[in-house]
Scaffold this active site. Structure first.
Site, PDB file in Angstrom:
ATOM      1  N   ASP A 121       0.848  -1.161   0.000  1.00  0.00           N
ATOM      2  CA  ASP A 121       0.000   0.000   0.000  1.00  0.00           C
ATOM      3  C   ASP A 121       0.899   1.230   0.000  1.00  0.00           C
ATOM      4  O   ASP A 121       1.903   1.242   0.692  1.00  0.00           O
ATOM      5  CB  ASP A 121      -0.831  -0.045   1.289  1.00  0.00           C
ATOM      6  CG  ASP A 121      -2.125   0.678   1.113  1.00  0.00           C
ATOM      7  OD1 ASP A 121      -2.510   0.903  -0.042  1.00  0.00           O
ATOM      8  OD2 ASP A 121      -2.740   1.028   2.130  1.00  0.00           O
TER       9      ASP A 121
ATOM     10  N   ASP B 253      -3.095  25.114  12.820  1.00  0.00           N
ATOM     11  CA  ASP B 253      -3.519  23.911  12.109  1.00  0.00           C
ATOM     12  C   ASP B 253      -2.728  22.718  12.633  1.00  0.00           C
ATOM     13  O   ASP B 253      -1.525  22.626  12.437  1.00  0.00           O
ATOM     14  CB  ASP B 253      -3.250  24.134  10.607  1.00  0.00           C
ATOM     15  CG  ASP B 253      -3.769  23.009   9.760  1.00  0.00           C
ATOM     16  OD1 ASP B 253      -4.218  21.992  10.342  1.00  0.00           O
ATOM     17  OD2 ASP B 253      -3.714  23.134   8.537  1.00  0.00           O
TER      18      ASP B 253
ATOM     19  N   ALA C 210     -16.204  21.450   5.896  1.00  0.00           N
ATOM     20  CA  ALA C 210     -16.496  20.761   4.652  1.00  0.00           C
ATOM     21  C   ALA C 210     -17.035  21.720   3.605  1.00  0.00           C
ATOM     22  O   ALA C 210     -16.818  21.541   2.411  1.00  0.00           O
ATOM     23  CB  ALA C 210     -17.493  19.641   4.904  1.00  0.00           C
TER      24      ALA C 210
ATOM     25  N   THR D 271     -16.427  25.239   3.372  1.00  0.00           N
ATOM     26  CA  THR D 271     -15.458  26.211   2.838  1.00  0.00           C
ATOM     27  C   THR D 271     -14.253  25.509   2.238  1.00  0.00           C
ATOM     28  O   THR D 271     -13.647  25.973   1.291  1.00  0.00           O
ATOM     29  CB  THR D 271     -14.965  27.155   3.938  1.00  0.00           C
ATOM     30  OG1 THR D 271     -14.327  26.357   4.944  1.00  0.00           O
ATOM     31  CG2 THR D 271     -16.122  27.921   4.553  1.00  0.00           C
ATOM     32  N   ARG D 272     -13.908  24.349   2.769  1.00  0.00           N
ATOM     33  CA  ARG D 272     -12.741  23.566   2.345  1.00  0.00           C
ATOM     34  C   ARG D 272     -11.466  24.406   2.334  1.00  0.00           C
ATOM     35  O   ARG D 272     -10.650  24.313   1.441  1.00  0.00           O
ATOM     36  CB  ARG D 272     -12.993  22.914   0.993  1.00  0.00           C
ATOM     37  CG  ARG D 272     -13.952  21.741   1.153  1.00  0.00           C
ATOM     38  CD  ARG D 272     -14.491  21.230  -0.123  1.00  0.00           C
ATOM     39  NE  ARG D 272     -13.450  20.993  -1.104  1.00  0.00           N
ATOM     40  CZ  ARG D 272     -13.623  21.155  -2.413  1.00  0.00           C
ATOM     41  NH1 ARG D 272     -14.784  21.567  -2.876  1.00  0.00           N
ATOM     42  NH2 ARG D 272     -12.653  20.907  -3.239  1.00  0.00           N
TER      43      ARG D 272
ATOM     44  N   LYS E   5      -5.750  29.266   3.346  1.00  0.00           N
ATOM     45  CA  LYS E   5      -5.119  28.303   2.452  1.00  0.00           C
ATOM     46  C   LYS E   5      -6.142  27.190   2.186  1.00  0.00           C
ATOM     47  O   LYS E   5      -6.961  26.862   3.048  1.00  0.00           O
ATOM     48  CB  LYS E   5      -3.825  27.735   3.043  1.00  0.00           C
ATOM     49  CG  LYS E   5      -3.988  26.918   4.318  1.00  0.00           C
ATOM     50  CD  LYS E   5      -2.651  26.352   4.708  1.00  0.00           C
ATOM     51  CE  LYS E   5      -2.562  25.747   6.087  1.00  0.00           C
ATOM     52  NZ  LYS E   5      -3.548  24.854   6.578  1.00  0.00           N
TER      53      LYS E   5
END
Lengths: 580, 572
Positions: free
Chosen positions: B248, B285, B320, B322-323, B337
Site C-alpha cells: 500500500d 492547524d 467541509a 469552505t474547504r 489556504k
C-alpha cells in the site's frame, strides 16, 4: 594400481574428452539444419527419403504427435523384426540352415533390440542367420540409438524454445541422426575395425583342420573345427557406437574375430561412450550455453572415474584365497597379476575393467571379458552403474535425457533448500515436470527390484542359476539391472533363455525404455510452451562446480538409497565371505 | 499419505477463516435505524431540520430510497449524495483514520454503508438493494478468494511421495531377497514382517512429515518475536517463496501524510512573503500537513513560529463547506489556504482574481503528482504551497534489496496514474496499480498467481479484505478493520507495513531449515541401512556384521535403536 593401468585409463579419458567438442559441434550443426559438408552427398538421399515417406520436413509436431510417431515406428519395427526372426528358416541368407527360435526367445530378442538393450539370450553364430543379423538386428541397432538422439533433441528444443507448441519433427530428427551421424560414424568405425582384422564376409562358416587333434567329451577324436564368420565388422561398429551391445558372436567382443587387437579394443571401448559424451556438448550448443553441456559431462566423469579406478583396483587385488596356495598375484613384467579369470590375455586387467565400467556406464552391454568372473567388488561396480539409471553416459541420447531428468530433480531439491521456485536453463520447473521426472526416475528401479524379487523366489527364476549362494543372487540382480535399464550386458552365469526370463525380462526392457522416453517428451512439450525466465539474482547457476556436485550427489544418493539392501545381499556378502 | 494428514491438522487457515470474515462484514449495517425521506428535497436552499424523515429499519431500504444522515449517524447503505456536504469517517472500509469529504456531484458523491458521518449532514439516494451493497460484494469476493498451495509445498509433496515409493520398493523386495538368502546360505530365518515394517518406518520420510509442522510452529514463534501473529505455519512458509509484493502506498512507501516541500509564489509576490503567510495560516492547524508548512517556512526562511495569542489572531478552522482554513489577524488580514477551486471562489467573492500564472503553477504541481495548496490574503492570491507524499528514507534501498532477492514490488494506490507514476519512480518500485479498487487488486493478485507466482500483500481496510484473502501471504495491520484481520493470515501488532520484508526473511529461513532437515533426514537413511541390514540378516549372514559400523550389540537392540532414534529426531 600400476602406473601402466593409470596411464591407460588417463589416456582413454583424455582422448574421449578431446573428441567431445568436435563431434558434439558436428552433431549440433546437424540438428540446427546448418551445412555439415556431408549434406552435399546425402542431401538428395535425405530429400528422397522424405518424399518416399510422405514426410513434410518443415511441418513440426507437438510432443504428443512426436511420441505417437516414435511409438508407431517402434511397433512397426517390433513387428517386422519378430516376423523376420520367426521366419528365418524359410528366408534367404541362411547358409547354415539355422531354425527359427521359439516364440518367447524371439519376443525377448525383438524387445531387446527395439529398446536399445540388446540383451542376448542366444549365441549369435548358432541361432541367427545372416539375414536376421543384418536386416533384423542391425536395422534396430541403427534405429534405436537414432530414436534416442531424436528424443534428446526434442527435449533440448523444449528447453531452448519459448512459448512454442511444437518440439520438431520426429521423422526429420530420426533421418538426420541416421544419415549424418550414425551411418558415417559406423562406416568409419567398420573400416577401422576391418583394418585390425575384424571379419566382414558373406561366406559360410570356415572349417579348419586342427594342428593338434583332440577328443570331445564322449572320447571321439576331433580333427576339424568350424570357425564362424560373417558380416561382423559392420555390425560391431554400430553395436559399439549406438550403445547397442548385441554381439555378432556369442562371446561378444572377447571373440578374436570381433575384437582382434589392442587397437581394435581401444576403438571399440572409445565407441562405447563417444556419442553419449559428445551429445553433452551438442546439448550445450543447442541451448546456447556450452558451459551447461560441459557441466553435464563433468557430472558423468565425476561418477565414472572413481568407479573405474575402483574396479581396476579390485581386479588387480586378485583373489585372497589364491594366496593360501602360494600363488603370486602381483603384477610384473611377465604377468598382469590380479584376477585374470574370465579375461582375455590379449587385453589384461585394465582394458577389461575399463570396458566393463564403460559398457555399463553407457547402456551398451557389449563385453570383452566375463563380468561373472570379476571379484565381488569389481562386479558390484557394473551392477551399480546400471542401477544408477544409465545416466552416466548412458544410452545414445537416452543417457543424457535420463541425466536431465535427474537435473530436474536436483534443481528442485536445491530450490527446496533455498526456498526458490526452481528453474533449469530459464525454464520454471513446476509440479508437472517434477511428476514426470519422478516417473522417469522411478520406473527402472521398480523394474529391477520387482523383477529380481520375483526371480529370487520362483522356481522358474531359480532354475537358470549356475551358482548358488550370494553369487547366484548377484547374477539375478545383474540380469534385471541390465533389463531394467536397457543395458544388455550379462553376468553370463545365469541361463536366461527360458520363458520366465524371456517374458519378465522383455517386460522390464519395455517399461524401462518407453516409460522414460514418454515422460521426457511430455516434459519437452511442457517446457517448450513456457516462457523463458531471464537469469536473475534468484537463479541457481547450473554450470558451476556446486551444481555438478549436487547433481552427481542426487544421482548417487538415489542409487544408494534404492539399492543398498539388494547389493548388500549380493556382491557385498560375497566380498565379506571371500575375505572372512 | 501420512504427512499430508499431519500437515492438514496443523494448518488452520482455510474456508473457516474466510467465512468468519464474511460474518464480520455482515454484522455491520444490519438492524439499524435510518431516517427515510418521502422524496428528495426540491428546494435548493432547504435546511435539514425542515425535512420530516420517518425512522425505518435500515435493512428495509431499497434502491432509490432517499435518506437523511446527520453528524454521528451511520450511513445506512451505499448510495449517492444528492445534497449537503459532510466529512465522513470511512475507516471501517478503508482502514484510514483521516475523514474524507463527501458532497453532491463530482467524484466525491459516493458513500458506503457502514461508514459514519462526523460533521454536517447529507441527503443520500440509496443505490443498492440489500445483498448488493459494497460490503456484500466484499463478502462474495472474500469467499470466492482461494489460496493456492505453494509450489514449494507441492515440490516437497512430490519428492516425498517419490522417495516413499523408492523405500517401499526397497523394503518390500527385501523379503523375497531374504528368502533366497536363507536358501542360499542354508541357515537362519527370513526377515520378519516386523523388522521390515520397522525398516520402512525408519526410512520413509515420516520424520520430515512430522517435522514440517514443528518447523511451521517454529516459524510462527519467530514471527511473534517480531510482533507478527501468524495464523498458520503454512503462511510463514509461503512467505519464503514469495515473488511479488503488493504494498500500500500510504504509510508503507510514503510517510502517509503529505508534507510541504516548496513555496511557489505568484508573479509579483516575494517567496518569503508567501512562506510567512502560509506559516501564519498554519499556526493553529494541527494536521500533519499544517505542521509541515510551519516547519518548512522555518527551515527555508528562518521564520520563527509565532504565538497565536500574542498576535491576537483568530483561527478559522477547516469545514467541509469552505474547504479552507486560515487566520484572521487584528490588522484585517484574512489569510486562507485551501484547494485551488475553493480559494478561487473565495477570492472572487472578495473581488479578486486568480491569475493564469497561478493556475499554471497549480496544474504543474498536480502533474508532478503533488497536491497544490493555494494561499490567499484577503482578495489577493499569494502563491502555491506544494504538498508532496514523502517517500520514506531508506525504502528505495529496501526495494533494491528485494529485487536482488528476486522479489518484485508493486505499489497499490488510490491516486490517479500520474501521481502514482511519479511516486513509484521516486520510491523505485517495479510497478504500480493506480486508482486501485478492491476488484482491481483481486484481479491483479489472481493474474500473478496464474502466472505461477506467489503474492504477498499488506492491507488494513475492509476494501483490502478480498485481496488479502486471495494473497498467499497477507499481513493485516493491527490498526486495520476486523474484516481485514480476519481475511489475512498474519497480523502485525506494530502496524508497520515494512514488516512484510522481515516476514519474507523469516519465511526464507524456515524454508532453508526445512530443506536442510530433509537432506539430513535422507542422508540419515543411509545410516539406518547400516543399523538394520546387518541386524536383519544376523542369522543368515553373520559376516554382514562388518557393515554394523555403529557396533550395535544385538539385532534386537540395533532395530530398537534405529526406531527410537527415528522417533527422537522428530522432537524439536
Amino acid at each position: 594400481m600400476t602406473i601402466n593401468s593409470l596411464l591407460q585409463l588417463g589416456f582413454f579419458v583424455l582422448v574421449l574428452v578431446a573428441l567431445v567438442k568436435p563431434l558434439g559441434w558436428y552433431m549440433a550443426q546437424v540438428f540446427s539444419d546448418r551445412p555439415v559438408g556431408l549434406d552435399r552427398v546425402l542431401g538428395p538421399v535425405e530429400r528422397l527419403i522424405y518424399r518416399a515417406g510422405g514426410v513434410r520436413p518443415a511441418e513440426e509436431m507437438t510432443w504428443k504427435q512426436y511420441a505417437i510417431a516414435m511409438l508407431l515406428l517402434n511397433v512397426a519395427g517390433w513387428g517386422v523384426l519378430y516376423a523376420l526372426l520367426r521366419l528365418q528358416d524359410v528366408l534367404p541368407f541362411n547358409p547354415q540352415g539355422l531354425a527359427a527360435p521359439d516364440p518367447d526367445t524371439v519376443f525377448n530378442i525383438t524387445t531387446s533390440f527395439v529398446t536399445n538393450t540388446n540383451w542376448q539370450n542366444y549365441g549369435g553364430e548358432t541361432t541367427l542367420s545372416y539375414l536376421s543379423q543384418m536386416m533384423g538386428l542391425t536395422v534396430q541397432n541403427f534405429l534405436s540409438p537414432a530414436m534416442g538422439i531424436a528424443v534428446l533433441v526434442a527435449l533440448t528444443r523444449g528447453i531452448a524454445r519459448r512459448s512454442a507448441a511444437t518440439i520438431g519433427n520426429f521423422w526429420v530428427d530420426l533421418t538426420r541422426s541416421l544419415l549424418y551421424i550414425l551411418l558415417p560414424l559406423s562406416l568409419l568405425w567398420a573400416l577401422l575395425l576391418i583394418s585390425q582384422g575384424v571379419v566382414q564376409t558373406f561366406s559360410p562358416y570356415v572349417p579348419a583342420h586342427l594342428i593338434a587333434p583332440t577328443v570331445d567329451s564322449a572320447g571321439a577324436p576331433v580333427t576339424e573345427q568350424i570357425i564362424a564368420v560373417g558380416p561382423a565388422a559392420s555390425q560391431v561398429a554400430i553395436k559399439q557406437l549406438g550403445t547397442n551391445g548385441g554381439g555378432f558372436f556369442n562371446v561378444n567382443s572377447a571373440h578374436p574375430l570381433e575384437n582382434p587387437t589392442t587397437v581394435s579394443n581401444f576403438f571399440e571401448t572409445l565407441a562405447l561412450v563417444l556419442i553419449p559424451a559428445a551429445l553433452c556438448y551438442t546439448f550445450g550448443k543447442l541451448v546456447n550455453d556450452t558451459r551447461q553441456g560441459w557441466a553435464l559431462l563433468a557430472v558423468m566423469l565425476l561418477v565414472f572415474i572413481p568407479l573405474l579406478v575402483g574396479t581396476t583396483y579390485a581386479e588387480q587385488q586378485g583373489n585372497p584365497r589364491f594366496n593360501e596356495f602360494g600363488i603370486d598375484q602381483t603384477a610384473s613384467a611377465l604377468q598382469p597379476g590380479g584376477n585374470m579369470e574370465g579375461k582375455e590375455a590379449r587385453f589384461g586387467i585394465t582394458s577389461s575393467a575399463l570396458w566393463a565400467v564403460a559398457t555399463t556406464a553407457a547402456s551398451n552391454g557389449s563385453v570383452n571379458s566375463m563380468h561373472d568372473s570379476y571379484t565381488p567388488l569389481g562386479g558390484l561396480v557394473p551392477i551399480w552403474l546400471m542401477q544408477l539409471g544409465e545416466v552416466i553416459f548412458g544410452g545414445v541420447g537416452s543417457g543424457l535425457y535420463g541425466l536431465l531428468m535427474f537435473a530436474v530433480v536436483a534443481v528442485f531439491v536445491a530450490g527446496l533448500m533455498v526456498g526458490r521456485t526452481p528453474e533449469y536453463l530459464g525454464k520454471k520447473i513446476e509440479a508437472y515436470e517434477m511428476k514426470m521426472a519422478s516417473l522417469a526416475i522411478l520406473v527402472p528401479p521398480a523394474a529391477v527390484l520387482l523383477g529380481s524379487a520375483l526371480a529370487a523366489v520362483t522356481p522358474a527364476g531359480l532354475a537358470g542359476l549356475q551358482d548358488g549362494g550370494p553369487h547366484g543372487f548377484s547374477e539375478i540382480l545383474y540380469a534385471f539391472s541390465s533389463y531394467g535399464n536397457n543395458n544388455g550386458s550379462a553376468f553370463a552365469g545365469l541361463t536366461t533363455d527360458s520363458p520366465f526370463y524371456n517374458i519378465a525380462g522383455g517386460l522390464a526392457m519395455f517399461f524401462a525404455r518407453f516409460w522414460i522416453a514418454l515422460p521426457v517428451l511430455a516434459i519437452a512439450g511442457s517446457l517448450a510452451a513456457k516462457k523463458s525466465v531471464p537469469v536473475g539474482p534468484g537463479t541457481l547457476p547450473t554450470h558451476t562446480p556446486l551444481f555438478v556436485f549436487l547433481l552427481a550427489g542426487v544421482v548417487v544418493i538415489v542409487g544408494a538409497l534404492t539399492f543398498i539392501p539388494a547389493l548388500a545381499l549380493g556382491p557385498v556378502i560375497e566380498h565379506l565371505l571371500l575375505y572372512s | 499419505m501420512v504427512y499430508t494428514v499431519v500437515c492438514q491438522l496443523c494448518r488452520s487457515d482455510g474456508r473457516g477463516a474466510r467465512q468468519s470474515a464474511g460474518r464480520q462484514f455482515a454484522a455491520g449495517p444490519q438492524r439499524r435505524a435510518a431516517k427515510k425521506l418521502r422524496q428528495p428535497p426540491t428546494d435548493a436552499a432547504f435546511q435539514p431540520q425542515h425535512l420530516a424523515p420517518s425512522l425505518v429499519d435500515a435493512s428495509t431500504l431499497r434502491k432509490g430510497d432517499v435518506v437523511l444522515v446527520e453528524a454521528g449517524d451511520i450511513i445506512p447503505g451505499d448510495g449517492e449524495v444528492l445534497a449537503g456536504i459532510a466529512s465522513v469517517n470511512e475507516s471501517a472500509i478503508t482502514g484510514e483514520s483521516a475523514p474524507v469529504i463527501r458532497e453532491s456531484g463530482g467524484d466525491r458523491s459516493a458513500v458506503t454503508g457502514g461508514t459514519q458521518i462526523i460533521s454536517d449532514w447529507l441527503v443520500i439516494r440509496i443505490g443498492a438493494d440489500p445483498g448488493e451493497s459494497f460490503l456484500d460484494q466484499m463478502i462474495q469476493m472474500v469467499e470466492g478468494a482461494k489460496r493456492q498451495k505453494t509450489p514449494n509445498e507441492i515440490a516437497l509433496a512430490i519428492l516425498l511421495a517419490a522417495l516413499t515409493i523408492v523405500f517401499l520398493l526397497a523394503t518390500v523386495t527385501l523379503l523375497p531377497f531374504s528368502i533366497y538368502s536363507v536358501l542360499a546360505a542354508g541357515q537362519g530365518t527370513p526377515v520378519t514382517v516386523t523388522v521390515l515394517i520397522a525398516l520402512l518406518v525408519c526410512l520413509i520420510p515420516t520424520t520430515i512429515g512430522g517435522l514440517l509442522s514443528a518447523i511451521g510452529i517454529a516459524g510462527m514463534d519467530r514471527l511473534i518475536q517480531a510482533n507478527v501473529i501468524a495464523m498458520s505455519g503454512r503462511a510463514v512458509e509461503a512467505a519464503g517463496d514469495v515473488d511479488v509484493l503488493l504494498l500500500d502506498k500510504t504509510g508503507t512507501i510514503t510517510l502517509g501524510n503529505r508534507q510541504a516541500t516548496a513555496f511557489l509564489p505568484a508573479p509579483g509576490v516575494d517567496e518569503r512573503t508567501l512562506a510567512d503567510a502560509a506559516q501564519l495560516a498554519s499556526l493553529a492547524d494541527e494536521t500533519a500537513e499544517g505542521r509541515s508548512i510551519v516547519v518548512l517556512a522555518k527551515e527555508r526562511y528562518n521564520l520563527r513560529e509565532r504565538d497565536m495569542h500574542a498576535l491576537g489572531a483568530t483561527f478559522v478552522p477547516f469545514t467541509a463547506q469552505t474547504r479552507m482554513s486560515g487566520v484572521d489577524l487584528p490588522d484585517g488580514r484574512q489569510i486562507r489556504k485551501g484547494a485551488a477551486d475553493a480559494i478561487e471562489r473565495a477570492v472572487q467573492q472578495q473581488g479578486g482574481q486568480m491569475s493564469a500564472a497561478v493556475r499554471s503553477i497549480v496544474d504543474d504541481v498536480a502533474r508532478q503528482g503533488a497536491t497544490p495548496l493555494v494561499v490567499a490574503d484577503a482578495g489577493r492570491v499569494l502563491g502555491v504551497v506544494q504538498l508532496k507524499d514523502i517517500v520514506k528514507g531508506g525504502i528505495k534501498e529496501r526495494f533494491a534489496q528485494l529485487r536482488r532477492m528476486g522479489i518484485k514490488t508493486i505499489m497499490i494506490t488510490g491516486d490517479n496514474p500520474l501521481t502514482a507514476a511519479a511516486i513509484a519512480a521516486e520510491a523505485g518500485v517495479d510497478d504500480f496499480l493506480a486508482e486501485a479498487t478492491p476488484e482491481a487488486k483481486l484481479a491483479l493478485i489472481r493474474e500473478y498467481q496464474q502466472g505461477g507466482r506467489l503474492v504477498a500483500m499488506t492491507g488494513d481496510g475492509t476494501n483490502d479484505a478480498p485481496a488479502l484473502a486471495q494473497a498467499d501471504v497477507a499481513v493485516a495491520m493491527n490498526s486495520g478493520t476486523q474484516a481485514a484481520k480476519e481475511a489475512a493470515n498474519m497480523v502485525d501488532l506494530d502496524s508497520s507495513p515494512t514488516k512484510l520484508i522481515r516476514v519474507v526473511e523469516v519465511g526464507k529461513q524456515l524454508l532453508m531449515t526445512r530443506g536442510a532437515l530433509t537432506t539430513f533426514s535422507l542422508a540419515n537413511d543411509v545410516a539406518k541401512y547400516f543399523a538394520i541390514i546387518p541386524a536383519a540378516f544376523a542369522t543368515t549372514y553373520p559376516v554382514l556384521d562388518a557393515l554394523n559400523i555403529m557396533r550395535l550389540a544385538t539385532p534386537e537392540s540395533a532395530i530398537l535403536s534405529a526406531v527410537i532414534f527415528n522417533a527422537l529426531i522428530i522432537m524439536p
